[in-house]
Design a protein around this motif. Structure first.
Motif, PDB file in Angstrom:
ATOM      1  N   LEU A  95       0.814  -1.218   0.000  1.00 58.27           N
ATOM      2  CA  LEU A  95       0.000   0.000   0.000  1.00 58.27           C
ATOM      3  C   LEU A  95       0.843   1.262   0.000  1.00 58.27           C
ATOM      4  CD1 LEU A  95      -2.857  -0.931   2.525  1.00 58.27           C
ATOM      5  CD2 LEU A  95      -2.851  -1.122   0.025  1.00 58.27           C
ATOM      6  N   ASN A  96       2.129   1.122   0.041  1.00 60.15           N
ATOM      7  CA  ASN A  96       3.040   2.270   0.079  1.00 60.15           C
ATOM      8  C   ASN A  96       2.730   3.198  -1.102  1.00 60.15           C
ATOM      9  OD1 ASN A  96       5.146   4.104   0.147  1.00 60.15           O
ATOM     10  ND2 ASN A  96       6.706   2.543   0.592  1.00 60.15           N
ATOM     11  N   PRO A  97       2.433   4.475  -0.817  1.00 56.02           N
ATOM     12  CA  PRO A  97       2.129   5.410  -1.916  1.00 56.02           C
ATOM     13  C   PRO A  97       3.268   5.526  -2.931  1.00 56.02           C
ATOM     14  CG  PRO A  97       1.484   6.334   0.196  1.00 56.02           C
ATOM     15  CD  PRO A  97       2.262   5.101   0.495  1.00 56.02           C
ATOM     16  N   ALA A  98       4.498   5.173  -2.528  1.00 52.52           N
ATOM     17  CA  ALA A  98       5.642   5.290  -3.437  1.00 52.52           C
ATOM     18  C   ALA A  98       5.700   4.143  -4.445  1.00 52.52           C
ATOM     19  CB  ALA A  98       6.940   5.347  -2.627  1.00 52.52           C
ATOM     20  N   MET A  99       4.921   3.067  -4.187  1.00 54.29           N
ATOM     21  CA  MET A  99       4.913   1.941  -5.130  1.00 54.29           C
ATOM     22  C   MET A  99       4.233   2.378  -6.433  1.00 54.29           C
ATOM     23  SD  MET A  99       6.345  -0.871  -4.035  1.00 54.29           S
ATOM     24  CE  MET A  99       5.523  -2.186  -4.900  1.00 54.29           C
ATOM     25  N   ASP A 100       4.807   1.926  -7.535  1.00 52.68           N
ATOM     26  CA  ASP A 100       4.301   2.331  -8.856  1.00 52.68           C
ATOM     27  C   ASP A 100       3.562   1.150  -9.477  1.00 52.68           C
ATOM     28  OD1 ASP A 100       3.709   3.529 -11.232  1.00 52.68           O
ATOM     29  OD2 ASP A 100       5.773   3.499 -11.998  1.00 52.68           O
ATOM     30  N   TYR A 101       2.235   1.349  -9.641  1.00 46.69           N
ATOM     31  CA  TYR A 101       1.413   0.333 -10.294  1.00 46.69           C
ATOM     32  C   TYR A 101       0.838   0.905 -11.603  1.00 46.69           C
ATOM     33  CZ  TYR A 101       1.491  -1.990  -5.738  1.00 46.69           C
ATOM     34  OH  TYR A 101       1.893  -2.605  -4.587  1.00 46.69           O
ATOM     35  N   SER A 102       1.724   1.654 -12.358  1.00 46.39           N
ATOM     36  CA  SER A 102       1.237   2.276 -13.611  1.00 46.39           C
ATOM     37  C   SER A 102       0.769   1.228 -14.601  1.00 46.39           C
ATOM     38  CB  SER A 102       2.346   3.143 -14.233  1.00 46.39           C
ATOM     39  OG  SER A 102       2.728   4.169 -13.348  1.00 46.39           O
ATOM     40  N   ASP A 103       1.461   0.119 -14.583  1.00 49.67           N
ATOM     41  CA  ASP A 103       1.065  -0.976 -15.452  1.00 49.67           C
ATOM     42  C   ASP A 103      -0.019  -1.773 -14.730  1.00 49.67           C
ATOM     43  OD1 ASP A 103       0.757  -3.068 -17.156  1.00 49.67           O
ATOM     44  OD2 ASP A 103       2.898  -3.555 -17.259  1.00 49.67           O
ATOM     45  N   TYR A 104      -1.160  -1.978 -15.374  1.00 52.35           N
ATOM     46  CA  TYR A 104      -2.248  -2.705 -14.733  1.00 52.35           C
ATOM     47  C   TYR A 104      -1.836  -4.102 -14.306  1.00 52.35           C
ATOM     48  CZ  TYR A 104      -5.426   0.969 -16.326  1.00 52.35           C
ATOM     49  OH  TYR A 104      -6.047   2.150 -16.524  1.00 52.35           O
ATOM     50  N   ILE A 105      -0.881  -4.636 -15.056  1.00 49.85           N
ATOM     51  CA  ILE A 105      -0.405  -5.977 -14.715  1.00 49.85           C
ATOM     52  C   ILE A 105       0.172  -5.987 -13.318  1.00 49.85           C
ATOM     53  CG2 ILE A 105       1.211  -7.815 -15.353  1.00 49.85           C
ATOM     54  CD1 ILE A 105      -1.122  -7.461 -17.275  1.00 49.85           C
ATOM     55  N   ASN A 187       3.907   3.516   8.304  1.00 53.26           N
ATOM     56  CA  ASN A 187       5.205   2.859   8.409  1.00 53.26           C
ATOM     57  C   ASN A 187       5.858   3.257   9.719  1.00 53.26           C
ATOM     58  OD1 ASN A 187       6.027   5.472   8.073  1.00 53.26           O
ATOM     59  ND2 ASN A 187       6.995   5.190   6.068  1.00 53.26           N
ATOM     60  N   ALA A 188       7.062   2.811   9.941  1.00 51.71           N
ATOM     61  CA  ALA A 188       7.772   3.078  11.188  1.00 51.71           C
ATOM     62  C   ALA A 188       7.989   4.560  11.410  1.00 51.71           C
ATOM     63  CB  ALA A 188       9.107   2.339  11.211  1.00 51.71           C
ATOM     64  N   SER A 189       8.066   5.324  10.329  1.00 51.03           N
ATOM     65  CA  SER A 189       8.298   6.765  10.465  1.00 51.03           C
ATOM     66  C   SER A 189       7.007   7.526  10.700  1.00 51.03           C
ATOM     67  CB  SER A 189       8.976   7.312   9.193  1.00 51.03           C
ATOM     68  OG  SER A 189      10.217   6.669   8.980  1.00 51.03           O
ATOM     69  N   GLY A 190       5.873   6.854  10.648  1.00 48.45           N
ATOM     70  CA  GLY A 190       4.594   7.494  10.891  1.00 48.45           C
ATOM     71  C   GLY A 190       3.932   7.989   9.636  1.00 48.45           C
ATOM     72  N   ASP A 191       4.486   7.667   8.448  1.00 45.33           N
ATOM     73  CA  ASP A 191       3.860   8.115   7.203  1.00 45.33           C
ATOM     74  C   ASP A 191       2.575   7.339   6.978  1.00 45.33           C
ATOM     75  OD1 ASP A 191       6.000   9.829   6.767  1.00 45.33           O
ATOM     76  OD2 ASP A 191       7.154   8.251   5.731  1.00 45.33           O
ATOM     77  N   LEU A 192       1.498   8.050   6.576  1.00 46.63           N
ATOM     78  CA  LEU A 192       0.188   7.450   6.384  1.00 46.63           C
ATOM     79  C   LEU A 192       0.143   6.707   5.057  1.00 46.63           C
ATOM     80  CD1 LEU A 192      -2.738   7.137   7.379  1.00 46.63           C
ATOM     81  CD2 LEU A 192      -3.273   9.256   6.134  1.00 46.63           C
ATOM     82  N   TYR A 193      -0.227   5.413   5.101  1.00 45.30           N
ATOM     83  CA  TYR A 193      -0.371   4.583   3.910  1.00 45.30           C
ATOM     84  C   TYR A 193      -1.850   4.316   3.609  1.00 45.30           C
ATOM     85  CZ  TYR A 193       4.633   3.460   3.908  1.00 45.30           C
ATOM     86  OH  TYR A 193       6.003   3.523   3.852  1.00 45.30           O
ATOM     87  N   GLY A 194      -2.684   4.328   4.689  1.00 41.98           N
ATOM     88  CA  GLY A 194      -4.091   4.033   4.479  1.00 41.98           C
ATOM     89  C   GLY A 194      -4.801   3.862   5.816  1.00 41.98           C
ATOM     90  N   VAL A 195      -6.055   3.424   5.728  1.00 44.43           N
ATOM     91  CA  VAL A 195      -6.883   3.214   6.930  1.00 44.43           C
ATOM     92  C   VAL A 195      -7.617   1.899   6.767  1.00 44.43           C
ATOM     93  CG1 VAL A 195      -8.852   4.018   8.263  1.00 44.43           C
ATOM     94  CG2 VAL A 195      -7.172   5.662   7.422  1.00 44.43           C
TER      95      VAL A 195
END
Length: 610
Positions: A95-105, A187-195
């Motif tokens: 769920l990390n916002p930095a992950m790139d799922y540009s390709d639908y695959i 994450n450990a740093s407190g960055d919000l990934y989701g709810v």
């Protein structure tokens, strides 16, 4: 006028001395036995009632705690599951916002290899619970009906907004008919990934608290704002907790009693624990429900007590009637004997004091009748006329004193029976009178020892002390060497009787009597002193003159007993001996008897028993 009559009626009602013996003993029973028993029963029933309420309250507390534990266990399942997903490292990675799922695959592979398997292991029944995961990654596709991308609509959801505002804390709430729990994924740093959000129907809570009838016991689960989330009374859901129970949330298990017309006890148990909501389980029980068993016990106790007291009172009055009828019969017979009719009182085969008094009285009457007959029949046959006259005069004087003493003593007992608060005192008085009558009947002849005469005086004083309580005190000073000296019978007791009747009884406050016997040369001096009202000079002169009157029997008032004693001493020992009297108003009276010191001593033989 009316108030004056009311006061007179109340005064006559509480004038205890005017009541007869039966009424006094009934009042004594009521106030000494029945009233204390009623008070004790009232206290015991009240204590029992309080104990039943206390036990019922404790049972309600325990039931409330158990219900609270059941609710807490249910909530803990969802809280643990939300926490599990929140700290899942792989879920955070996907769920990390930095992950790139540009390709639908890439999105499909993410769902295929992890996001779908992790939600597949969701153990709760999908029909009663729903899992939602809101993510911030703009490239990940939503799917499975669980994963949803955060947009403007999601940001308005209460579970999402409150979870973000709470940081890493678990958030609880209610929307419509569902309960939700939500928590952020960081994450450990407190960055919000989701709810992550879990929802389940309120019916799950209702199933845990619906076993009680709302009319007997109301159970409600309230949130921190006092709003009722769930209750066995469905009409209360969504309403506010009453103001008088607003403070119940912090009172762990402490009952709160309302003061409204429908009184009740309220027990509040907080839902506590890690990741638990600040909710409170409130149990409200009507006081009438708690008192049902207490009232039953109280009613049964009152019925048993009332029946017991009624039977006891009936038995008491039955036995009392038998006792008082015997006393009334004896008093009636005494009155007839006093009028000169020598009749006997009916005797019963009983060993109580009344039977003893009746037997002694009948023996006395028989003795009086026989003595009178013997005196006149035998006296007329004596050849010596002078001796016959001397003995007749001596007997007439002595027989005058014996009934006089008896009737005065019986009058004292009668007054005690009327005025006494304790029937045992009357019993002791009867016993003392029995002793006096027994001694009188057993003495043979006209001569007794000083010791016997003093014993008679002691019995008489004991009777008068019972009658006047603390009004009379006495001092008897008799040297041991004079105790066996012979004296005429009944020469001291009439003097003591006169001192009480005419000196102490008419005095305000208490009084004392002193009896002192001393040997002075060839004489023995017997002095009876009292500190009573005394005698005025004119009356004292009249009494002194009466001591030398020939017709002593017709003398009225105090001088009758004094004259009789004086005449008997003169007949026994001669004109050199007799009685003298000194008195002063408000200072007291002293009566002195003088007899020869060489008088014949008593034989000392043991008295026969009757």
């Amino acid at each position: 006028m009316r108030w004056g009559k009311v006061r007179m009626n109340l005064r006559s009602l509480f004038h205890f001395k005017s009541y007869n013996l039966r009424a006094k003993l009934i009042l004594l029973y009521l106030f000494a036995i029945m009233l204390p028993l009623l008070l004790i029963a009232q206290v015991l029933l009240k204590v029992s009632e309080n104990q039943i309420i206390r036990q019922t309250t404790e049972l309600t507390k325990e039931s409330s705690r158990q219900s609270a534990n059941n609710v807490q266990d249910l909530l803990k399942q969802y809280a643990d599951l939300a926490t599990h997903y929140s700290f899942d490292r792989q879920l955070q990675e996907y769920l990390n916002p930095a992950m790139d799922y540009s390709d639908y695959i890439d999105s499909i592979e993410a769902y295929q290899y992890y996001l779908k398997p992790i939600t597949y292991n969701f153990t709760l029944d999908a029909a009663t619970a729903k899992l939602s995961i809101y993510f911030l990654n703009d490239t990940l596709l939503p799917g499975l009906g669980i994963y949803r991308k955060v947009d403007d609509v999601v940001e308005l959801f209460h579970p999402y907004r409150r979870a973000v505002e709470a940081g890493r804390e678990v958030v609880w709430g209610k929307e419509a008919d569902e309960i939700y729990v939500s928590r952020t994924i960081r994450n450990a740093s407190g960055d919000l990934y989701g709810v992550i959000e879990l929802k389940f129907p309120e019916d799950r809570l209702y199933a845990l608290i619906r076993e009680s009838d709302p009319k007997e016991k109301t159970i409600a689960l309230a949130d921190v704002n006092g709003s009722i989330i769930s209750s066995n009374d469905r009409q209360l859901i969504g309403k506010k907790v009453p103001d008088e129970f607003a403070s119940a949330g912090g009172a762990s298990g402490k009952p709160i009693v309302g003061e409204s017309p429908g009184q009740f006890k309220t027990i509040a148990v907080p839902i506590d624990g890690k990741n638990m909501p600040a909710w409170t389980l409130i149990t409200q029980v009507p006081i009438d429900s708690l008192l049902t068993e207490a009232r039953y016990v109280r009613n049964v106790g009152l019925i048993v007590l009332g029946s017991t007291l009624l039977v006891s009172f009936l038995l008491f009055t039955l036995l009392l009637g038998r006792i008082t009828s015997r006393v009334r019969q004896l008093v009636s017979t005494m009155g007839k004997v006093k009028q000169g009719l020598f009749i006997r009182a009916p005797e019963r085969d009983s060993g109580d004091e009344i039977s003893q008094l009746t037997r002694s009285f009948n023996l006395m009457v028989a003795g009086l009748e026989r003595s009178i007959e013997d005196n006149y029949v035998t006296g007329l046959s004596l050849k010596d006329a002078e001796l016959k006259k001397r003995e007749a005069e001596l007997y007439a004087l002595q027989s005058q004193i014996n009934p006089h003493f008896l009737f005065n003593t019986l009058e004292s007992i009668r007054m005690k029976l009327i005025a006494s608060d304790d029937p045992r005192e009357a019993s002791d008085m009867v016993l003392n009178l029995s002793k006096i009558l027994r001694k009188s009947l057993n003495w043979h002849g006209n001569i007794v020892s000083v010791r016997e005469e003093i014993e008679l005086v002691r019995c008489y004083l004991d009777i008068q002390k019972y009658r006047f309580r603390n009004k009379i005190s006495d001092e008897l000073d008799i040297p041991e060497e004079l105790a066996e000296m012979s004296i005429p019978k009944l020469i001291i007791q009439p003097i003591v009787e006169n001192a009480i009747k005419h000196g102490i009884e008419n005095k305000k406050g208490s009084g004392s009597i002193a009896l002192r016997i001393r040997r002075q040369g060839d004489r023995v001096r017997i002095a009876v002193e009292d500190d009573g009202v005394g005698i005025d000079e004119q009356r004292l002169s009249s009494i002194r003159a009466s001591l030398t009157m020939k017709d002593a029997i017709r003398v009225e008032g105090r001088s009758i007993g004094l004259r009789n004693v004086h005449e008997r001493i003169v007949l026994q020992y001669g004109k050199d001996y007799g009685l003298s009297i000194e008195s002063a108003v408000n200072l007291g009276t002293t009566v002195v008897l003088e007899i020869p010191a060489d008088a014949e001593r008593a034989s000392g033989k043991e008295e026969p028993h009757v």
